[in-house]
Design a protein around this motif. Structure first.
Motif, PDB file in Angstrom:
ATOM      1  N   ARG A 234       1.615  -8.962   6.537  1.00  0.00           N
ATOM      2  CA  ARG A 234       1.355  -8.092   5.393  1.00  0.00           C
ATOM      3  C   ARG A 234       0.896  -6.736   5.934  1.00  0.00           C
ATOM      4  O   ARG A 234       0.140  -6.699   6.921  1.00  0.00           O
ATOM      5  CB  ARG A 234       0.239  -8.663   4.502  1.00  0.00           C
ATOM      6  CG  ARG A 234       0.678  -9.841   3.644  1.00  0.00           C
ATOM      7  CD  ARG A 234       1.621  -9.404   2.519  1.00  0.00           C
ATOM      8  NE  ARG A 234       2.027 -10.496   1.677  1.00  0.00           N
ATOM      9  CZ  ARG A 234       3.122 -11.240   1.837  1.00  0.00           C
ATOM     10  NH1 ARG A 234       3.942 -11.000   2.849  1.00  0.00           N
ATOM     11  NH2 ARG A 234       3.420 -12.205   1.001  1.00  0.00           N
ATOM     12  N   GLY A 235       1.306  -5.667   5.263  1.00  0.00           N
ATOM     13  CA  GLY A 235       0.892  -4.331   5.675  1.00  0.00           C
ATOM     14  C   GLY A 235      -0.618  -4.184   5.685  1.00  0.00           C
ATOM     15  O   GLY A 235      -1.189  -3.467   6.523  1.00  0.00           O
ATOM     16  N   THR A 236      -1.281  -4.884   4.764  1.00  0.00           N
ATOM     17  CA  THR A 236      -2.737  -4.759   4.622  1.00  0.00           C
ATOM     18  C   THR A 236      -3.507  -5.193   5.872  1.00  0.00           C
ATOM     19  O   THR A 236      -4.665  -4.837   6.032  1.00  0.00           O
ATOM     20  CB  THR A 236      -3.220  -5.631   3.447  1.00  0.00           C
ATOM     21  OG1 THR A 236      -2.683  -6.954   3.606  1.00  0.00           O
ATOM     22  CG2 THR A 236      -2.777  -5.068   2.105  1.00  0.00           C
ATOM     23  N   VAL A 237      -2.863  -5.971   6.744  1.00  0.00           N
ATOM     24  CA  VAL A 237      -3.563  -6.459   7.945  1.00  0.00           C
ATOM     25  C   VAL A 237      -3.821  -5.312   8.936  1.00  0.00           C
ATOM     26  O   VAL A 237      -4.713  -5.383   9.772  1.00  0.00           O
ATOM     27  CB  VAL A 237      -2.752  -7.600   8.621  1.00  0.00           C
ATOM     28  CG1 VAL A 237      -3.447  -8.111   9.867  1.00  0.00           C
ATOM     29  CG2 VAL A 237      -2.517  -8.744   7.650  1.00  0.00           C
ATOM     30  N   ILE A 238      -3.025  -4.244   8.812  1.00  0.00           N
ATOM     31  CA  ILE A 238      -3.165  -3.110   9.729  1.00  0.00           C
ATOM     32  C   ILE A 238      -3.811  -1.934   9.012  1.00  0.00           C
ATOM     33  O   ILE A 238      -3.505  -1.667   7.850  1.00  0.00           O
ATOM     34  CB  ILE A 238      -1.773  -2.658  10.238  1.00  0.00           C
ATOM     35  CG1 ILE A 238      -1.086  -3.799  10.991  1.00  0.00           C
ATOM     36  CG2 ILE A 238      -1.884  -1.442  11.132  1.00  0.00           C
ATOM     37  CD1 ILE A 238       0.290  -3.423  11.535  1.00  0.00           C
ATOM     38  N   ASP A 239      -4.675  -1.217   9.716  1.00  0.00           N
ATOM     39  CA  ASP A 239      -5.142   0.080   9.233  1.00  0.00           C
ATOM     40  C   ASP A 239      -3.984   1.053   9.489  1.00  0.00           C
ATOM     41  O   ASP A 239      -3.778   1.528  10.606  1.00  0.00           O
ATOM     42  CB  ASP A 239      -6.404   0.480   9.996  1.00  0.00           C
ATOM     43  CG  ASP A 239      -6.944   1.832   9.543  1.00  0.00           C
ATOM     44  OD1 ASP A 239      -6.166   2.633   8.968  1.00  0.00           O
ATOM     45  OD2 ASP A 239      -8.129   2.083   9.774  1.00  0.00           O
ATOM     46  N   GLU A 240      -3.199   1.296   8.436  1.00  0.00           N
ATOM     47  CA  GLU A 240      -1.932   2.019   8.577  1.00  0.00           C
ATOM     48  C   GLU A 240      -2.127   3.465   9.067  1.00  0.00           C
ATOM     49  O   GLU A 240      -1.323   3.978   9.841  1.00  0.00           O
ATOM     50  CB  GLU A 240      -1.211   2.019   7.229  1.00  0.00           C
ATOM     51  CG  GLU A 240       0.280   1.817   7.323  1.00  0.00           C
ATOM     52  CD  GLU A 240       0.906   1.466   5.981  1.00  0.00           C
ATOM     53  OE1 GLU A 240       0.727   2.230   5.005  1.00  0.00           O
ATOM     54  OE2 GLU A 240       1.574   0.409   5.891  1.00  0.00           O
ATOM     55  N   GLU A 241      -3.219   4.075   8.603  1.00  0.00           N
ATOM     56  CA  GLU A 241      -3.490   5.454   9.025  1.00  0.00           C
ATOM     57  C   GLU A 241      -3.793   5.500  10.515  1.00  0.00           C
ATOM     58  O   GLU A 241      -3.300   6.362  11.247  1.00  0.00           O
ATOM     59  CB  GLU A 241      -4.708   5.969   8.268  1.00  0.00           C
ATOM     60  CG  GLU A 241      -4.443   7.243   7.494  1.00  0.00           C
ATOM     61  CD  GLU A 241      -5.640   7.582   6.653  1.00  0.00           C
ATOM     62  OE1 GLU A 241      -6.570   8.222   7.195  1.00  0.00           O
ATOM     63  OE2 GLU A 241      -5.657   7.166   5.470  1.00  0.00           O
ATOM     64  N   ALA A 242      -4.599   4.528  10.957  1.00  0.00           N
ATOM     65  CA  ALA A 242      -4.943   4.453  12.384  1.00  0.00           C
ATOM     66  C   ALA A 242      -3.679   4.192  13.202  1.00  0.00           C
ATOM     67  O   ALA A 242      -3.490   4.751  14.286  1.00  0.00           O
ATOM     68  CB  ALA A 242      -5.964   3.354  12.628  1.00  0.00           C
TER      69      ALA A 242
END
Ligand code: 8YV
Length: 323
Positions: A234-242
Motif C-alpha cells: 500500500r502507498g501508505t506504508v511509505i512516507d511518499e514525500e520523503a
C-alpha cells in the motif's frame, strides 16, 4: 416478488463480469448509479443484507450505518484497510476477503518490478522509443541474481516473493514484528536494520494505520545510494514525500512502485525521474487472478447465506464459536 437477498455493490468492481455473476444469485443494486448515494441510502438502506466492495474503494462508516440490516461484507481483494473493524465487529457483521488466490501474480509483479528498476528496463524502452540508441549505448545498470533481498512483511505474499528470490540465488532476510520459526530466512529486528542489509527492499506488509509511513526517511537513509525499493503493498506504508526527496537527491538508487498514497493520483514529481518505475496498481490484474478473486467474493456470499459464515474471513472478523 424476488426472494433473492438484496446486495449492494459499493464502487466499481475490478472484474465487470462479477456484477453479472452476482445477479444470478442475488438481487443486486449498484450504489454508483444513484445520483445522491447517501440520500438514497437513507431511504433504502434497510433493504440490504449484503455489501460487496473492493479493497481499493473507501467504505465510510456512514455507509455501514446507513445499512441497518447488513449482515455480511464480501470484499474483492486481500487488503482490508478500508474496512472499519470496530464498527463491523460491534454489529457482528461477517467480513470476507480474497487472500491467497492472488499471491502468485502479486509476487510475479514484485519480481518484475525489481528486475525493471535494477536493469533499467522501462527507462531503456523509453531510450529506444526516444531515438537515443544511435547516439550511444544505454548506461550499465545493476545485477539482480545473487544479491540481497529484504522483505518487509513476510506473510503469504512475502513468502511467494522470497521463493522467487531463491530462484535468482538471492540471499533473503525479512522483518516482521515477530520472528518466524517456520521459514529459512534471516529475521532482522527493525525496518532500518533490514534496509541497511538489503540491496532490494521489497514491501509486502499489510496496509492500514498500524503500518502508516513505516518506511520513513530513516529507513530510506539506511537503504542508501546503492539500494532499491519495491512496493506492491500500500502507498501508505511509505512516507511518499520523503521517498520523492530521496530519489531526487539520489539518496537511494531507485524505486519501483505499484501503489501510492492517494490513488489514482501520483505526485507529479515522480514523473520527472528516471530512477523510478510507476505502475497503476496492477499486481493482481491478470484475467486468471481477478477471476479467482471474483469467484471467492461470490463464494463468500453464498457460503454466508447458506451457513451464517463466510469462507475466508478477514483476520479480525467475528465468527461463531462453533466454527
Ligand atoms: C486489487 C489489492 O487491485 O487485493 C488487494 O488488496 O490491492 C489488489 O489486488 C484491488 O484492490 C482489488 O479490489
Amino acid at each position: 416478488m424476488s426472494t433473492k437477498e438484496k446486495i449492494l455493490i459499493n464502487g466499481t468492481l475490478l472484474l465487470k463480469q462479477l456484477e453479472t455473476d452476482l445477479t444470478e444469485y442475488f438481487d443486486v443494486t449498484l450504489l454508483r448509479e444513484q445520483a445522491d448515494p447517501m440520500g438514497w441510502l437513507r431511504e433504502n438502506g434497510h433493504q440490504f443484507t449484503g455489501l460487496v466492495t473492493s479493497a481499493g474503494v473507501p467504505v465510510p462508516v456512514e455507509l455501514i450505518q446507513a445499512l441497518p440490516n447488513l449482515k455480511v461484507v464480501s470484499s474483492f481483494g486481500v487488503g482490508y484497510d478500508q474496512l472499519n473493524e470496530e464498527v463491523l465487529n460491534e454489529r457482528e457483521i461477517r467480513v470476507g476477503y480474497t487472500p491467497d488466490v492472488l499471491n502468485d501474480c502479486v509476487a510475479d509483479l514484485a519480481i518484475g518490478l525489481m528486475i525493471d528498476i535494477a536493469r533499467g528496463m522501462s527507462a531503456a524502452d523509453r531510450y529506444v522509443r526516444d531515438g537515443k540508441w544511435p547516439s550511444g549505448p544505454f548506461p550499465l545498470q545493476r545485477r539482480v541474481s545473487g544479491k540481497r533481498m529484504g522483505i518487509l512483511g513476510l506473510g503469504r505474499i512475502g513468502e511467494a516473493i522470497a521463493k522467487r528470490g531463491e530462484g535468482f540465488g538471492m540471499d533473503i532476510a525479512y522483518h516482521n514484528r515477530n520472528k518466524r520459526d517456520d521459514v529459512p530466512y534471516t529475521w532482522l529486528g527493525s525496518p532500518e536494520a533490514l534496509a541497511d542489509w538489503s540491496d532490494y527492499l521489497v514491501i509486502a506488509v499489510t496496509g492500514g494505520a498500524g503500518t502508516a509511513k513505516l518506511v520513513d526517511a530513516n529507513v530510506l537513509k539506511a537503504l542508501g545510494p546503492e539500494g532499491f525499493l519495491i512496493n506492491i503493498s500500500r502507498g501508505t506504508v511509505i512516507d511518499e514525500e520523503a521517498l520523492l526527496g530521496a530519489l531526487q537527491k539520489r539518496e537511494i538508487a531507485g524505486a519501483a512502485l505499484d501503489v501510492f498514497t492517494n490513488e489514482p493520483h501520483v505526485p507529479s514529481g515522480f514523473f520527472e525521474l528516471d530512477n523510478v518505475v510507476l505502475l497503476p496498481h496492477v499486481a493482481s490484474a491478470t484475467h486468471e487472478t481477478r477471476r479467482a478473486m471474483a469467484d471467492l467474493v461470490l463464494e463468500n456470499l453464498r457460503h454466508f447465506y447458506a451457513t451464517g459464515e463466510v469462507r475466508t474471513p478477514v483476520p479480525w472478523s467475528v465468527q461463531s464459536t462453533q466454527q
